[in-house]
Structure formats: structure tokens, C-alpha cells
Design a protein around this motif. Structure first.
Motif, PDB file in Angstrom:
ATOM      1  N   SER A   1      34.148  16.310  83.086  1.00  0.00           N
ATOM      2  CA  SER A   1      33.766  16.857  84.383  1.00  0.00           C
ATOM      3  C   SER A   1      32.946  18.108  84.096  1.00  0.00           C
ATOM      4  N   GLY A   2      32.323  18.649  85.112  1.00  0.00           N
ATOM      5  CA  GLY A   2      31.504  19.831  84.871  1.00  0.00           C
ATOM      6  C   GLY A   2      31.065  20.519  86.145  1.00  0.00           C
ATOM      7  N   GLY A   3      30.489  21.694  85.948  1.00  0.00           N
ATOM      8  CA  GLY A   3      29.991  22.480  87.061  1.00  0.00           C
ATOM      9  C   GLY A   3      28.800  23.321  86.642  1.00  0.00           C
ATOM     10  N   MET A   4      27.954  23.611  87.623  1.00  0.00           N
ATOM     11  CA  MET A   4      26.790  24.463  87.409  1.00  0.00           C
ATOM     12  C   MET A   4      26.682  25.394  88.603  1.00  0.00           C
ATOM     13  N   GLU A   5      26.442  26.676  88.331  1.00  0.00           N
ATOM     14  CA  GLU A   5      26.248  27.630  89.416  1.00  0.00           C
ATOM     15  C   GLU A   5      24.944  28.367  89.227  1.00  0.00           C
ATOM     16  N   LEU A   6      24.302  28.645  90.338  1.00  0.00           N
ATOM     17  CA  LEU A   6      23.061  29.400  90.395  1.00  0.00           C
ATOM     18  C   LEU A   6      23.353  30.679  91.171  1.00  0.00           C
ATOM     19  N   ARG A   7      23.018  31.819  90.555  1.00  0.00           N
ATOM     20  CA  ARG A   7      23.255  33.122  91.186  1.00  0.00           C
ATOM     21  C   ARG A   7      22.039  34.012  90.982  1.00  0.00           C
ATOM     22  N   LYS A   8      21.912  35.046  91.809  1.00  0.00           N
ATOM     23  CA  LYS A   8      20.783  35.968  91.662  1.00  0.00           C
ATOM     24  C   LYS A   8      20.828  36.670  90.312  1.00  0.00           C
ATOM     25  N   PHE A   9      22.007  37.007  89.862  1.00  0.00           N
ATOM     26  CA  PHE A   9      22.182  37.596  88.530  1.00  0.00           C
ATOM     27  C   PHE A   9      23.583  37.254  88.041  1.00  0.00           C
ATOM     28  N   ALA A  10      23.761  37.272  86.729  1.00  0.00           N
ATOM     29  CA  ALA A  10      25.073  36.962  86.146  1.00  0.00           C
ATOM     30  C   ALA A  10      26.109  37.926  86.702  1.00  0.00           C
ATOM     31  N   GLY A  11      27.236  37.396  87.144  1.00  0.00           N
ATOM     32  CA  GLY A  11      28.302  38.229  87.680  1.00  0.00           C
ATOM     33  C   GLY A  11      28.181  38.523  89.161  1.00  0.00           C
ATOM     34  N   ASP A  12      27.100  38.076  89.809  1.00  0.00           N
ATOM     35  CA  ASP A  12      26.922  38.290  91.244  1.00  0.00           C
ATOM     36  C   ASP A  12      28.021  37.547  92.002  1.00  0.00           C
ATOM     37  N   GLY A  13      28.577  38.162  93.029  1.00  0.00           N
ATOM     38  CA  GLY A  13      29.625  37.536  93.828  1.00  0.00           C
ATOM     39  C   GLY A  13      29.106  36.483  94.792  1.00  0.00           C
ATOM     40  N   GLU A  14      27.790  36.460  95.004  1.00  0.00           N
ATOM     41  CA  GLU A  14      27.204  35.487  95.921  1.00  0.00           C
ATOM     42  C   GLU A  14      26.651  34.297  95.139  1.00  0.00           C
ATOM     43  N   ILE A  15      27.033  33.102  95.559  1.00  0.00           N
ATOM     44  CA  ILE A  15      26.601  31.870  94.904  1.00  0.00           C
ATOM     45  C   ILE A  15      25.434  31.297  95.709  1.00  0.00           C
ATOM     46  N   LEU A  16      24.344  30.949  95.025  1.00  0.00           N
ATOM     47  CA  LEU A  16      23.203  30.334  95.697  1.00  0.00           C
ATOM     48  C   LEU A  16      23.389  28.823  95.791  1.00  0.00           C
ATOM     49  N   VAL A  17      23.819  28.205  94.689  1.00  0.00           N
ATOM     50  CA  VAL A  17      24.082  26.763  94.659  1.00  0.00           C
ATOM     51  C   VAL A  17      25.215  26.504  93.668  1.00  0.00           C
ATOM     52  N   HIS A  18      26.105  25.592  94.030  1.00  0.00           N
ATOM     53  CA  HIS A  18      27.159  25.124  93.129  1.00  0.00           C
ATOM     54  C   HIS A  18      27.058  23.608  93.061  1.00  0.00           C
ATOM     55  N   LEU A  19      26.956  23.070  91.826  1.00  0.00           N
ATOM     56  CA  LEU A  19      26.930  21.622  91.617  1.00  0.00           C
ATOM     57  C   LEU A  19      28.153  21.236  90.817  1.00  0.00           C
ATOM     58  N   SER A  20      28.655  20.027  91.054  1.00  0.00           N
ATOM     59  CA  SER A  20      29.810  19.552  90.300  1.00  0.00           C
ATOM     60  C   SER A  20      29.658  18.059  90.039  1.00  0.00           C
ATOM     61  N   GLY A  21      30.470  17.564  89.119  1.00  0.00           N
ATOM     62  CA  GLY A  21      30.471  16.143  88.831  1.00  0.00           C
ATOM     63  C   GLY A  21      31.542  15.778  87.833  1.00  0.00           C
ATOM     64  N   SER A  22      31.823  14.476  87.765  1.00  0.00           N
ATOM     65  CA  SER A  22      32.747  13.960  86.756  1.00  0.00           C
ATOM     66  C   SER A  22      32.431  12.497  86.518  1.00  0.00           C
TER      67      SER A  22
ATOM     68  N   GLY B   1      12.306  33.555  93.902  1.00  0.00           N
ATOM     69  CA  GLY B   1      12.492  34.612  92.910  1.00  0.00           C
ATOM     70  C   GLY B   1      13.131  34.078  91.646  1.00  0.00           C
ATOM     71  N   ARG B   2      13.500  34.999  90.760  1.00  0.00           N
ATOM     72  CA  ARG B   2      14.102  34.660  89.483  1.00  0.00           C
ATOM     73  C   ARG B   2      15.614  34.821  89.577  1.00  0.00           C
ATOM     74  N   HIS B   3      16.311  33.727  89.321  1.00  0.00           N
ATOM     75  CA  HIS B   3      17.770  33.709  89.369  1.00  0.00           C
ATOM     76  C   HIS B   3      18.288  33.244  88.002  1.00  0.00           C
ATOM     77  N   PHE B   4      19.607  33.075  87.903  1.00  0.00           N
ATOM     78  CA  PHE B   4      20.213  32.651  86.649  1.00  0.00           C
ATOM     79  C   PHE B   4      21.246  31.563  86.907  1.00  0.00           C
ATOM     80  N   TYR B   5      21.440  30.693  85.920  1.00  0.00           N
ATOM     81  CA  TYR B   5      22.397  29.595  86.058  1.00  0.00           C
ATOM     82  C   TYR B   5      23.098  29.384  84.724  1.00  0.00           C
ATOM     83  N   ASP B   6      24.213  28.676  84.796  1.00  0.00           N
ATOM     84  CA  ASP B   6      24.817  28.107  83.596  1.00  0.00           C
ATOM     85  C   ASP B   6      25.489  26.798  83.962  1.00  0.00           C
TER      86      ASP B   6
END
Length: 160
Positions: free
Chosen positions: A36-57, A128-133
Motif C-alpha cells: 500500500s502507499g501514499g503520496m502528499e503534496l504540500r507547499k513546503f515540507a512540514g506544512d500543516g496544509e495538504i494540497l493533495v493526498h493520494l493513496s492506493g494498495s 507555484g513550486r510545491h513539494f511531495y513525497d
């Protein structure tokens, strides 16, 4: 396996798809049916606001059942949300394990990973420029950090 840096650039309002093959240290494809897995997109690492959350298994990952489980939550008209439990807007897409390079979910393409977002979700991501993992969880319940990087969103000019 070391987390790889991979920068992504998209246009607001366009469907997004990314395909890659997940391999071990010997470049052998890994069967992801029980991952299973997840991916989050945020304005910057550690930001409390999530722009997009993806999941799957995969079909047998995290009790998903025969078809697997996947999903995407975006920020809607505000562009962000603070909690998966209480916010966000559902979209079409997610992380598809053992998928083909076209994103078809047949679960017979060992090692294939397809990540997708619908046009409505990408239109609500602020430009703009955001970050994900991207992280996977293997059958031993270990977290594997797979990808990370910048996620650049180019401003949509024509809006329909």
C-alpha cells in the motif's frame, strides 16, 4: 533502497499521470499486490496544509479486496485542507499497484506503479513550486520512501 529525487511539472487543469517500475537493489521487479502507499503534496515540507493526498494498495494490500483500493483527496476551491479526516474534496485517481504504463488496473504488470490525478483536482492546486513525497508500506509493515521532489504547477490561463 534509497529514496530517489524526481521533480514533476504539470499545468493546472490537466490530467496527470506518472508511471514507473518498482525494483529491488538487483533491478528485479517487485510484486506489489500486498503493498500500500501514499503520496502528499504540500507547499513546503512540514506544512500543516495538504494540497493533495493520494493513496492506493494492491488487491491484497491493507485488506483491499479483489480490486485493490485507491483514492485522491484535493483541496477543492480553497486549494488545501488540514486533515484527511475532516477536509478535502474527493477526486478521480490515486496510486495503482502492479498496473500497466497506460494506467489500466489489471494487477498483472508486476512492479508497475501508475499515479494519476484528474483535471479538476489539478485545477485547484495553487500555481507555484510545491513539494511531495511518495511512500510504500510493504507486507512486513515497513515504510519505504520511494520518491520525493519539487512539484511545480504552472498557472492555468484559460479556464472553462
Amino acid at each position: 533502497m534509497a529514496q530517489k529525487n524526481y521533480d514533476i511539472e504539470i499545468d493546472q487543469g490537466e490530467k496527470f499521470g506518472l508511471y514507473f517500475q518498482f525494483t529491488d537493489d538487483n533491478d528485479s521487479l517487485i510484486d506489489l499486490n500486498t503493498y500500500s502507499g501514499g503520496m502528499e503534496l504540500r507547499k513546503f515540507a512540514g506544512d500543516g496544509e495538504i494540497l493533495v493526498h493520494l493513496s492506493g494498495s494492491g488487491p491484497t494490500g491493507m485488506g483491499a479486496g479483489t480490486g485493490g483500493r485507491y483514492g485522491i483527496t484535493g483541496g477543492g476551491s480553497t486549494g488545501f485542507f488540514s486533515s484527511l479526516a475532516t477536509g478535502g474534496v474527493s477526486g478521480t485517481g490515486g496510486i495503482f499497484f502492479n498496473a500497466s504504463s497506460t494506467g489500466s488496473v489489471v494487477y498483472n504488470a508486476t512492479g508497475g506503479v501508475f499515479i494519476s490525478m484528474d483535471a479538476k483536482t489539478t485545477s485547484n492546486i495553487p500555481f507555484g513550486r510545491h513539494f511531495y513525497d511518495l511512500e510504500f508500506i510493504n507486507p512486513s509493515n515497513e515504510t519505504i520512501k520511494v520518491l520525493k521532489g519539487r512539484f511545480v504547477v504552472n498557472r492555468e490561463v484559460t479556464k472553462n
